[in-house]
Write a protein that holds these residues in place. Structure first.
Motif, PDB file in Angstrom:
ATOM      1  N   SER A 131      -2.531  -2.112   5.900  1.00  0.00           N
ATOM      2  CA  SER A 131      -2.035  -2.156   7.108  1.00  0.00           C
ATOM      3  C   SER A 131      -0.582  -1.111   7.023  1.00  0.00           C
ATOM      4  N   ASP A 132      -0.209  -0.582   8.195  1.00  0.00           N
ATOM      5  CA  ASP A 132       0.820   0.360   8.287  1.00  0.00           C
ATOM      6  C   ASP A 132       1.249   0.030   9.578  1.00  0.00           C
ATOM      7  N   ILE A 133       2.569  -0.763   9.360  1.00  0.00           N
ATOM      8  CA  ILE A 133       3.203  -1.103  10.827  1.00  0.00           C
ATOM      9  C   ILE A 133       4.641  -0.983  10.890  1.00  0.00           C
ATOM     10  N   PRO A 149       0.793  -1.215  -0.022  1.00  0.00           N
ATOM     11  CA  PRO A 149      -0.099   0.167   0.009  1.00  0.00           C
ATOM     12  C   PRO A 149       0.806   1.334  -0.092  1.00  0.00           C
ATOM     13  N   TYR A 150       1.842   1.252   0.212  1.00  0.00           N
ATOM     14  CA  TYR A 150       3.005   2.251   0.126  1.00  0.00           C
ATOM     15  C   TYR A 150       4.363   1.694  -0.085  1.00  0.00           C
ATOM     16  N   SER A 151       5.381   2.556  -0.445  1.00  0.00           N
ATOM     17  CA  SER A 151       6.706   2.014  -0.828  1.00  0.00           C
ATOM     18  C   SER A 151       7.187   1.731   0.749  1.00  0.00           C
ATOM     19  N   ASN A 152       7.595   0.362   0.916  1.00  0.00           N
ATOM     20  CA  ASN A 152       8.426   0.067   2.215  1.00  0.00           C
ATOM     21  C   ASN A 152       9.451   0.809   2.486  1.00  0.00           C
ATOM     22  N   ILE A 153       9.585   1.347   3.844  1.00  0.00           N
ATOM     23  CA  ILE A 153      10.680   1.907   4.433  1.00  0.00           C
ATOM     24  C   ILE A 153      11.602   0.886   5.378  1.00  0.00           C
ATOM     25  N   ILE A 154      12.480   0.536   4.560  1.00  0.00           N
ATOM     26  CA  ILE A 154      13.606  -0.436   5.292  1.00  0.00           C
ATOM     27  C   ILE A 154      14.887   0.164   5.403  1.00  0.00           C
ATOM     28  N   LEU A 212      12.861   9.823   7.839  1.00  0.00           N
ATOM     29  CA  LEU A 212      11.538   9.276   8.172  1.00  0.00           C
ATOM     30  C   LEU A 212      11.032   8.566   7.067  1.00  0.00           C
ATOM     31  N   HIS A 213      11.113   8.795   5.821  1.00  0.00           N
ATOM     32  CA  HIS A 213      10.657   7.855   4.582  1.00  0.00           C
ATOM     33  C   HIS A 213      11.740   7.461   3.940  1.00  0.00           C
ATOM     34  N   PHE A 214      12.604   6.663   4.304  1.00  0.00           N
ATOM     35  CA  PHE A 214      14.063   6.183   3.632  1.00  0.00           C
ATOM     36  C   PHE A 214      13.404   4.981   2.707  1.00  0.00           C
ATOM     37  N   ILE A 252       7.885   3.143  16.315  1.00  0.00           N
ATOM     38  CA  ILE A 252       7.118   1.939  16.550  1.00  0.00           C
ATOM     39  C   ILE A 252       5.704   2.320  16.216  1.00  0.00           C
ATOM     40  N   GLU A 253       5.043   1.462  15.413  1.00  0.00           N
ATOM     41  CA  GLU A 253       3.663   1.908  14.854  1.00  0.00           C
ATOM     42  C   GLU A 253       2.701   0.670  14.874  1.00  0.00           C
ATOM     43  N   ASP A 254       1.720   0.766  15.383  1.00  0.00           N
ATOM     44  CA  ASP A 254       0.569  -0.012  15.383  1.00  0.00           C
ATOM     45  C   ASP A 254      -0.838   0.443  14.750  1.00  0.00           C
ATOM     46  N   VAL A 292      -3.741   4.756   2.870  1.00  0.00           N
ATOM     47  CA  VAL A 292      -2.665   4.604   4.307  1.00  0.00           C
ATOM     48  C   VAL A 292      -2.881   5.803   4.849  1.00  0.00           C
ATOM     49  N   HIS A 293      -2.922   7.144   4.473  1.00  0.00           N
ATOM     50  CA  HIS A 293      -3.307   7.936   5.032  1.00  0.00           C
ATOM     51  C   HIS A 293      -4.603   8.549   4.520  1.00  0.00           C
ATOM     52  N   ASP A 294      -5.466   7.890   5.615  1.00  0.00           N
ATOM     53  CA  ASP A 294      -6.800   7.840   5.003  1.00  0.00           C
ATOM     54  C   ASP A 294      -7.459   9.343   5.209  1.00  0.00           C
ATOM     55  N   LEU A 322       0.926  16.980  11.998  1.00  0.00           N
ATOM     56  CA  LEU A 322      -0.145  15.915  12.226  1.00  0.00           C
ATOM     57  C   LEU A 322      -1.126  15.777  11.573  1.00  0.00           C
ATOM     58  N   ARG A 323      -1.462  14.722  11.235  1.00  0.00           N
ATOM     59  CA  ARG A 323      -2.736  14.262   9.878  1.00  0.00           C
ATOM     60  C   ARG A 323      -3.947  14.122  10.501  1.00  0.00           C
ATOM     61  N   LEU A 324      -4.084  13.958  11.966  1.00  0.00           N
ATOM     62  CA  LEU A 324      -5.463  13.844  12.357  1.00  0.00           C
ATOM     63  C   LEU A 324      -5.704  14.722  13.568  1.00  0.00           C
ATOM     64  N   ILE A 341      -0.706   4.620  15.629  1.00  0.00           N
ATOM     65  CA  ILE A 341      -0.038   5.189  16.572  1.00  0.00           C
ATOM     66  C   ILE A 341       1.282   4.823  16.434  1.00  0.00           C
ATOM     67  N   GLU A 342       1.979   5.807  16.370  1.00  0.00           N
ATOM     68  CA  GLU A 342       3.497   5.735  15.646  1.00  0.00           C
ATOM     69  C   GLU A 342       4.410   6.782  16.168  1.00  0.00           C
ATOM     70  N   PRO A 343       4.658   6.725  17.476  1.00  0.00           N
ATOM     71  CA  PRO A 343       5.723   7.784  18.101  1.00  0.00           C
ATOM     72  C   PRO A 343       7.064   7.161  17.671  1.00  0.00           C
ATOM     73  N   GLY A 375       0.244  10.102  14.243  1.00  0.00           N
ATOM     74  CA  GLY A 375      -0.431   8.816  13.398  1.00  0.00           C
ATOM     75  C   GLY A 375      -1.587   9.466  12.456  1.00  0.00           C
ATOM     76  N   HIS A 376      -2.440   8.738  11.831  1.00  0.00           N
ATOM     77  CA  HIS A 376      -3.263   9.218  10.949  1.00  0.00           C
ATOM     78  C   HIS A 376      -4.397   8.149  10.996  1.00  0.00           C
ATOM     79  N   TYR A 377      -5.466   8.635  10.115  1.00  0.00           N
ATOM     80  CA  TYR A 377      -6.556   7.533   9.672  1.00  0.00           C
ATOM     81  C   TYR A 377      -5.974   6.502   8.958  1.00  0.00           C
ATOM     82  N   ILE A 386      11.893  -0.743  10.066  1.00  0.00           N
ATOM     83  CA  ILE A 386      11.235  -1.337   8.950  1.00  0.00           C
ATOM     84  C   ILE A 386       9.518  -0.797   9.110  1.00  0.00           C
ATOM     85  N   ASP A 387       9.115   0.067   8.142  1.00  0.00           N
ATOM     86  CA  ASP A 387       7.895   0.422   8.283  1.00  0.00           C
ATOM     87  C   ASP A 387       7.368   0.021   7.084  1.00  0.00           C
ATOM     88  N   ALA A 388       6.359  -1.088   7.066  1.00  0.00           N
ATOM     89  CA  ALA A 388       5.736  -1.766   5.747  1.00  0.00           C
ATOM     90  C   ALA A 388       4.417  -2.317   6.177  1.00  0.00           C
TER      91      ALA A 388
HETATM   92  N1  GLY Z   1       4.183   4.351   7.010  1.00  0.00           N
HETATM   93  C1  GLY Z   1       4.502   5.693   6.394  1.00  0.00           C
HETATM   94  C2  GLY Z   1       3.551   6.781   7.094  1.00  0.00           C
HETATM   95  O1  GLY Z   1       2.734   6.698   7.647  1.00  0.00           O
HETATM   96  O2  GLY Z   1       3.953   8.075   6.757  1.00  0.00           O
END
Ligand code: GLY
Ligand code: MN
Length: 446
Positions: free
Chosen positions: A259-261, A216-221, A230-232, A423-425, A347-349, A370-372, A384-386, A340-342, A248-250
């Motif tokens: 999903s966005d973890i 759903p988005y380009s993986n950040i590894i 932040l978005h490598f 860390i993001e859930d 992904v950023h709903d 902030l997106r929400l 929730i991704e502090p 975080g975001h919706y 790893i943000d994938a």
């Molecule tokens: N997972 C990337 C972002 O929320 O911006």
């Protein structure tokens, strides 16, 4: 099938009620806008400039809300009181594989009209009175000069409707978490000296069954210092001489839902970076557990800053009380993004920054990313991704600033080669305790 097989977790009997809710929310929106019918175009891939190949096709998310059939050049005609019509593009084409055939669990709820040429069904709609059209295909403006094309007020009402997920959508989002967790576990196992970001990406794709364009988005590894970007998304092929850390943000996708973890790992057995990961994990769990209907998400974001500032103080990185750190803007140098975001079909709903009437809900001063900003309600799904990062562009002004003597620069310089932590859930708001879809998926896979 194992209990965390993503599709085996889906309850297909929930889909008809989802479609009914979409129809009833549409009926209200059309009535409010004095419109009679809505046509939604699925989209079409764009040709690359001066070339005969196409950019990856991304379905119109407004279309994807209604059906899991995401082929291009299709259309949905929606009119209150009538069965939805799906113009199902089935080209006579021996160059490309045919789009998948509709499956009865969803297709039985539509009147399917197979068409071999997109112009045929677009030309069908000659009466454009009371018609709204949603889509970004260039052909729409030319075909529908007398319809309301992408009317803002209607779009807004549908976006707000999408912020509350039906049980069907909640199941898809939970399944997308199960799918992503397969990849996260494979990457955690492959995080050993000798690996590269590119190799970790291959491990992730193999475990989730995704293609590069299917996530759903380009993986950040991001290994080592890369974790401070932040978005490598570069996926270096080089093997680092010393392996220290991984962010790893994938995510993954199921029937259009994302999903966005994010997880952070280190090779450090014990030490300040390992302690910081534990600290961020602890405060992330606390914040995810505080998600409730009625909570103003801006307050959660500011609470995240308080907790991060307290962690920086406890770890001896900043020698100032959390409140003073927030007032001085110090916590934002270490946590420069939103909490975080919706999450949903995007992904950023949508509709995270406006109220039900479409009026902007401002971000707190000094928090531009902030997106929400809404009050949460049952059925919302959000991240929730502090994080805590060591980003020289943000640290440099502090080094020469008025609070410099309160900051442990030698400790920071020893942490910089680890990049940072996030860390993001994905969390579902309910009428009671929140459901942490990501931690549920990790637990199911254990
Ligand atoms: N997972 C990337 C972002 O929320 O911006
Ligand atoms: Mn995210």
């Amino acid at each position: 099938m194992s209990n965390n097989d993503p599709i085996s977790t889906i309850d297909f009997s929930l889909y008809p009620a989802h479609l009914q809710r979409c129809l009833s929310r549409l009926e209200q929106a059309l009535e409010a806008q004095r419109l009679d019918r809505l046509l939604i175009h699925s989209g079409e891939p764009a040709l690359c400039f001066l070339d005969d190949r196409y950019s990856p096709y991304v379905v119109n998310p407004q279309y994807a809300w209604w059906t899991p059939h995401h082929a291009p050049h299709c259309g949905l005609l929606l009119e209150p009181g009538r069965q939805p019509v799906l113009y199902n593009y089935q080209p006579v084409d021996y160059w490309h594989a045919a789009p998948p055939r509709p499956e009865s669990w969803w297709a039985d709820h539509f009147e399917l009209r197979d068409v071999t040429d997109p112009n045929d069904w677009l030309d069908d709609l000659t009466d454009q009175s009371g018609l709204a059209v949603i889509g970004d295909a260039p052909v729409l403006a030319q075909k529908f000069p007398n319809a309301a094309l992408n009317p803002g007020a209607l779009l807004h009402q549908l976006h707000v409707a999408r912020t509350v997920k039906t049980p069907w959508e909640q199941g898809c989002l939970a399944a997308a978490n199960h799918r992503a967790v397969r990849g996260h576990l494979a990457v955690a196992e492959a995080f050993v000296p000798g690996t590269s970001e590119f190799e970790l990406q291959l491990a992730y794709l193999r475990a989730t069954g995704h293609s590069d364009n299917g996530t759903p988005y380009s993986n950040i590894i991001a290994l080592n210092e890369h974790a401070a970007v932040l978005h490598f998304t570069e996926l270096s092929r080089s093997v680092p001489l010393e392996l220290r850390s991984l962010v790893i943000d994938a995510g993954a996708e199921v029937f259009g839902y994302a999903s966005d973890i994010t997880r952070t790992y280190t090779t450090q057995q014990a030490g300040p970076f390992a302690d910081l990961i534990k600290g961020v994990d602890g405060l992330q769990t606390e914040l995810a557990g505080a998600v409730r209907a009625g909570v103003d998400y801006r307050d959660l974001h500011l609470q995240a800053h308080q907790l991060v500032a307290a962690l920086l103080q406890a770890q001896g990185i900043v020698d100032m009380e959390p409140e003073a750190q927030l007032e001085a803007g110090l916590s934002s140098a270490f946590l420069p993004h939103g909490l975080g975001h919706y999450l949903g079909l995007q992904v950023h709903d949508v509709a995270g920054l406006v109220d039900d009437d479409g009026e902007p809900i401002p971000r707190p001063d000094g928090h531009p990313y902030l997106r929400l900003t809404r009050h949460l309600e049952a059925g919302n799904v959000l991240t929730i991704e502090p994080g805590v990062y060591f980003i020289e562009q943000l640290l440099a002004p502090l080094r020469s600033g008025p609070y410099s003597q309160h900051i442990n620069w030698s400790l920071i310089d020893s942490l910089k080669p680890y990049g940072g932590i996030r860390i993001e859930d994905d969390v579902l708001v309910t009428d009671d305790q929140p459901r942490n879809l990501s931690r549920e998926a990790f637990a199911a896979a254990a």
